[in-house]
Design an enzyme around this catalytic site. Sequence first.
Site, short mmCIF file in Angstrom:
data_model
loop_
_atom_site.label_atom_id
_atom_site.label_comp_id
_atom_site.label_asym_id
_atom_site.label_seq_id
_atom_site.Cartn_x
_atom_site.Cartn_y
_atom_site.Cartn_z
N GLY A 172 6.99 3.21 -10.14
CA GLY A 172 8.07 2.58 -10.91
C GLY A 172 9.17 2.08 -9.99
N GLY A 177 11.97 2.15 -8.02
CA GLY A 177 12.81 3.20 -7.45
C GLY A 177 14.11 2.65 -6.91
N GLY A 211 17.44 4.50 -3.43
CA GLY A 211 17.59 3.33 -4.31
C GLY A 211 18.27 2.14 -3.64
N ARG A 240 16.16 -10.97 -7.35
CA ARG A 240 14.80 -11.52 -7.26
C ARG A 240 14.44 -12.25 -8.55
NH1 ARG A 240 10.10 -7.65 -5.17
NH2 ARG A 240 10.36 -6.51 -7.10
N ASP A 248 0.36 -1.64 -6.81
CA ASP A 248 1.69 -1.84 -7.41
C ASP A 248 2.40 -3.04 -6.78
OD1 ASP A 248 1.53 0.09 -5.22
OD2 ASP A 248 3.71 0.16 -5.32
N ASN A 249 1.81 -3.61 -5.75
CA ASN A 249 2.42 -4.78 -5.12
C ASN A 249 1.57 -6.04 -5.37
OD1 ASN A 249 4.49 -3.23 -4.13
ND2 ASN A 249 3.53 -2.87 -2.14
N ASP A 295 6.76 -8.51 -3.34
CA ASP A 295 7.07 -7.32 -2.54
C ASP A 295 6.90 -7.58 -1.05
OD1 ASP A 295 8.20 -5.77 -4.38
OD2 ASP A 295 6.53 -4.39 -4.65
P1 AMP Z 1 6.75 -0.58 -1.92
O1 AMP Z 1 5.30 -0.30 -1.69
O2 AMP Z 1 7.58 -0.68 -0.68
O3 AMP Z 1 6.95 -1.78 -2.79
O4 AMP Z 1 7.38 0.66 -2.70
C1 AMP Z 1 6.66 1.75 -3.18
C2 AMP Z 1 7.48 2.58 -4.15
O5 AMP Z 1 8.59 3.19 -3.49
C3 AMP Z 1 8.07 1.80 -5.30
O6 AMP Z 1 7.99 2.58 -6.44
C4 AMP Z 1 9.51 1.60 -4.88
O7 AMP Z 1 10.37 1.42 -5.97
C5 AMP Z 1 9.81 2.88 -4.15
N1 AMP Z 1 10.90 2.77 -3.17
C6 AMP Z 1 10.90 2.04 -2.03
N2 AMP Z 1 12.06 2.18 -1.38
C7 AMP Z 1 12.85 3.00 -2.11
C8 AMP Z 1 14.18 3.53 -1.96
N3 AMP Z 1 14.95 3.24 -0.91
N4 AMP Z 1 14.63 4.35 -2.93
C9 AMP Z 1 13.88 4.65 -3.98
N5 AMP Z 1 12.63 4.21 -4.18
C10 AMP Z 1 12.11 3.39 -3.26
MG MG Z 2 6.49 -2.42 -4.39
#
Ligand code: AMP
Ligand code: MG
Length: 502
Positions: free
Chosen positions: A90, A92, A126, A176, A252-253, A262
């Site tokens: 989700g 984050g 976040g 975005r 998820d990307n 992403d």
């Molecule tokens: P990504 O593969 O980089 O797109 O992110 C994988 C997961 O990690 C997603 O659910 C993002 O929302 C979460 N995420 C990445 N960076 C952060 C952050 N700094 N704080 C909280 N959640 C994060």
């Molecule tokens: Mg992502």
Amino acid sequence: MSASLDFRFDNSYARDLEGLYARCQPDTVTAPRLLFLNRPLADELGLDAVPLAGEEGVAMLAGNAVPAGAEPLAQAYAGHQFGHFSPQLGDGRALLLGEVIDARGHRRDIAFKGSGRTPFSRGGDGKAAVGPMLREALMGEAMHALGIPSTRALAVVATGESVYRERVLPGAVLTRVAASHLRVGTFEFLSSRGDGKALRRLADYAIARHDPDLRDAPERDLALLRRVVARQAELMAQWMNVGFIHGVMNTDNMAISGETIDYGPCAFLEAYDPDTVFSSIDERGRYAYGNQPAIARWNLARLAEALLPLIVADPSEAAVREGVAQATEVLDDFPAQYEAALLRGQRAKLGLQLARPEDETGDRALVQDWLDLLRRQQVDFTLAWRRLADAADGDPSGLQALMSEPDALTDWLVRWQARCASEPVSAAERADAMRRVNPFVIPRNHQVEAALTAAFERDDLEPFDRLLAALARPFDETPDNAVFGQPAPAQVTACYRTFCGT
Ligand code: AMP
Ligand code: MG
């Protein structure tokens, strides 16, 4: 709020997909400062860029004042990360503000990235840093200018706050814009919970949003899968033909819309080598340049599995077998669609305009031998194609100069010229057409890093703006942009590592 800052939100996701999100407000920040505003995109969205760049607009783009009509929410999704399933990911560090109908009547998501913790943040803060957010803006604009579907940044605002990573970095919020944020992982989220009713609503929502003509189609879920497969086949071919490496193709990307989404550790290939990996976390090269089409297919298989409860008409063994067979057939068509899209692009890059079936085997061999040459001699992928256009014009010297063993090129050039000569196109026309599909300017790693470093270490946005302007016209080659066409020294590229923007 002034009328010119009115997004005129219409929030179908919030309305229709209860259970797939958590409402959540963005953090407020201390000292918002605009770093990037995408004026052409603001126009498309019917927004007035002047007030958007003003104090009230920037406060809004930082999350300090939620725009009227927005219903901020964090989307829930699951995902296979490096092959392993996480049932609960989700947003984050992202929030969907709402949707806007753009000037062409298309529904677009407006979302923040880096706006603070959400119920899905797990251990994360976040937040996002200036460098990675400017990088996402740059990459998205580069892809867009190359004609490749992509999410785009409307704005990047520095927050005035610090973000703590391996070092202390200046914080930022990116706005975005996306055709939607529906991911393969969105479907996996509901399917893994066995929530058939919600899955039904999600598939209908996706169809209404991206494939409205399928609404009343027989077997519409299978048809949706077919469309997503087709879009990904096209997208992968486009990525491969410009040398784009996404870097973290987790499910998820991967967007259902077919947009590139992403931008974390992505980077462009320099010297041609299918094994190229830049991402520091991709230790085994799962997401290497040459693996991307196979990974896309793997991800699509996860989508097919998630959709299976909808595709299968009833729980009888026969119906399950039939549903699986149908979904498998759709997936099995991916390689052929991808290969066809790839060859279409490669023929254009080679300056070939006729796609005669009787030439297919020969053309595939021609392009493969060309790529083998580039690989063996570690030639810069982008420049090689560009200099091939000069060779079409009668000047192969630039191409030869890229090769350590130019003699190895001679036979291939003879074959290519013979194939070109089989088409009724003048040399000048062919070279022109090649220069319209083979970019001169791509986001080269050393240039991107230099521009971002100037921005976040010295507050100097001029290199970023210059690079962005060059990337907006990737097919132009002028004395002004000559510097952006130059590869990095091989030692620099060999050590280049990218990081997830976390
Ligand atoms: P990504 O593969 O980089 O797109 O992110 C994988 C997961 O990690 C997603 O659910 C993002 O929302 C979460 N995420 C990445 N960076 C952060 C952050 N700094 N704080 C909280 N959640 C994060
Ligand atoms: Mg992502």
